[in-house]
Write a protein that holds these residues in place. Structure first.
Motif, PDB file in Angstrom:
ATOM      1  N   VAL A  35       4.251   9.704  -9.780  1.00 13.29           N
ATOM      2  CA  VAL A  35       3.812   9.813 -11.174  1.00 13.29           C
ATOM      3  C   VAL A  35       2.905  11.031 -11.344  1.00 13.29           C
ATOM      4  N   GLY A  36       2.049  11.276 -10.372  1.00 12.39           N
ATOM      5  CA  GLY A  36       1.182  12.449 -10.436  1.00 12.39           C
ATOM      6  C   GLY A  36       1.974  13.741 -10.442  1.00 12.39           C
ATOM      7  N   PHE A  37       3.014  13.807  -9.629  1.00 15.78           N
ATOM      8  CA  PHE A  37       3.862  14.996  -9.579  1.00 15.78           C
ATOM      9  C   PHE A  37       4.575  15.211 -10.913  1.00 15.78           C
ATOM     10  N   VAL A  38       5.094  14.145 -11.490  1.00 14.17           N
ATOM     11  CA  VAL A  38       5.791  14.252 -12.776  1.00 14.17           C
ATOM     12  C   VAL A  38       4.822  14.689 -13.875  1.00 14.17           C
ATOM     13  N   MET A  39       3.634  14.110 -13.896  1.00  8.45           N
ATOM     14  CA  MET A  39       2.655  14.475 -14.922  1.00  8.45           C
ATOM     15  C   MET A  39       2.186  15.922 -14.756  1.00  8.45           C
ATOM     16  N   ALA A  40       1.995  16.348 -13.520  1.00 11.14           N
ATOM     17  CA  ALA A  40       1.569  17.728 -13.276  1.00 11.14           C
ATOM     18  C   ALA A  40       2.640  18.712 -13.732  1.00 11.14           C
ATOM     19  N   ASN A  41       3.898  18.412 -13.454  1.00 15.02           N
ATOM     20  CA  ASN A  41       4.980  19.286 -13.910  1.00 15.02           C
ATOM     21  C   ASN A  41       5.090  19.278 -15.429  1.00 15.02           C
ATOM     22  N   GLY A  42       4.886  18.126 -16.031  1.00 16.92           N
ATOM     23  CA  GLY A  42       4.906  18.051 -17.493  1.00 16.92           C
ATOM     24  C   GLY A  42       3.827  18.920 -18.105  1.00 16.92           C
ATOM     25  N   TYR A  43       2.636  18.888 -17.540  1.00 17.23           N
ATOM     26  CA  TYR A  43       1.552  19.739 -18.037  1.00 17.23           C
ATOM     27  C   TYR A  43       1.875  21.211 -17.806  1.00 17.23           C
ATOM     28  N   TRP A  44       2.312  21.526 -16.580  1.00 16.11           N
ATOM     29  CA  TRP A  44       2.504  22.929 -16.211  1.00 16.11           C
ATOM     30  C   TRP A  44       3.593  23.582 -17.054  1.00 16.11           C
ATOM     31  N   TYR A  45       4.758  22.933 -17.143  1.00 13.42           N
ATOM     32  CA  TYR A  45       5.881  23.542 -17.853  1.00 13.42           C
ATOM     33  C   TYR A  45       5.925  23.173 -19.327  1.00 13.42           C
ATOM     34  N   GLY A  46       5.227  22.133 -19.735  1.00 11.21           N
ATOM     35  CA  GLY A  46       5.245  21.718 -21.126  1.00 11.21           C
ATOM     36  C   GLY A  46       4.096  22.268 -21.944  1.00 11.21           C
ATOM     37  N   TYR A  47       2.977  22.594 -21.294  1.00 12.23           N
ATOM     38  CA  TYR A  47       1.820  23.094 -22.030  1.00 12.23           C
ATOM     39  C   TYR A  47       1.337  24.440 -21.485  1.00 12.23           C
ATOM     40  N   HIS A  48       1.061  24.504 -20.207  1.00 14.26           N
ATOM     41  CA  HIS A  48       0.433  25.694 -19.641  1.00 14.26           C
ATOM     42  C   HIS A  48       1.314  26.938 -19.752  1.00 14.26           C
ATOM     43  N   MET A  49       2.543  26.851 -19.291  1.00 14.85           N
ATOM     44  CA  MET A  49       3.411  28.033 -19.301  1.00 14.85           C
ATOM     45  C   MET A  49       3.733  28.515 -20.719  1.00 14.85           C
ATOM     46  N   LEU A  95       0.829  -1.200   0.000  1.00 19.45           N
ATOM     47  CA  LEU A  95       0.000   0.000   0.000  1.00 19.45           C
ATOM     48  C   LEU A  95       0.867   1.255   0.000  1.00 19.45           C
ATOM     49  N   ILE A  96       1.889   1.260   0.825  1.00 18.14           N
ATOM     50  CA  ILE A  96       2.790   2.419   0.874  1.00 18.14           C
ATOM     51  C   ILE A  96       3.505   2.584  -0.465  1.00 18.14           C
ATOM     52  N   LEU A  97       3.925   1.490  -1.058  1.00 22.57           N
ATOM     53  CA  LEU A  97       4.591   1.551  -2.359  1.00 22.57           C
ATOM     54  C   LEU A  97       3.637   2.082  -3.428  1.00 22.57           C
ATOM     55  N   ASP A  98       2.405   1.587  -3.447  1.00 24.43           N
ATOM     56  CA  ASP A  98       1.429   2.050  -4.438  1.00 24.43           C
ATOM     57  C   ASP A  98       1.140   3.542  -4.291  1.00 24.43           C
ATOM     58  N   ILE A  99       0.965   3.993  -3.067  1.00 22.76           N
ATOM     59  CA  ILE A  99       0.689   5.418  -2.839  1.00 22.76           C
ATOM     60  C   ILE A  99       1.895   6.261  -3.239  1.00 22.76           C
ATOM     61  N   GLY A 100       3.083   5.796  -2.898  1.00 26.97           N
ATOM     62  CA  GLY A 100       4.295   6.535  -3.263  1.00 26.97           C
ATOM     63  C   GLY A 100       4.471   6.642  -4.767  1.00 26.97           C
TER      64      GLY A 100
END
Length: 64
Positions: free
Chosen positions: A27-41, A17-22
């Motif tokens: 992955v969520g953090f990486v995808m959010a940064n990809g969207y923010w700096y790759g598309y939004h900005m 469970l800890i591994l899955d949440i981690g």
């Protein structure tokens, strides 16, 4: 016949469970940064540059 020992699964469940949440958070953090700096900005900067150029052209026409 002797009863076979069954290993408890509580530690494995918690570790999984800890591994899955981690992994999900990572992955969520990486995808959010990809969207923010790759598309939004880039889109936001392009929009801001467009309106800045438009405002400069308007100011030049008005003679200000």
């Amino acid at each position: 016949m002797a009863a076979t020992a069954v290993r408890p699964i509580t530690g494995m469940l918690r570790r999984g469970l800890i591994l899955d949440i981690g992994i999900a958070l990572g992955v969520g953090f990486v995808m959010a940064n990809g969207y923010w700096y790759g598309y939004h900005m880039p889109r936001t900067n392009a929009r801001d540059n467009y309106y800045k150029k438009l405002e400069e052209e308007r100011a030049a026409r008005m003679g200000a």
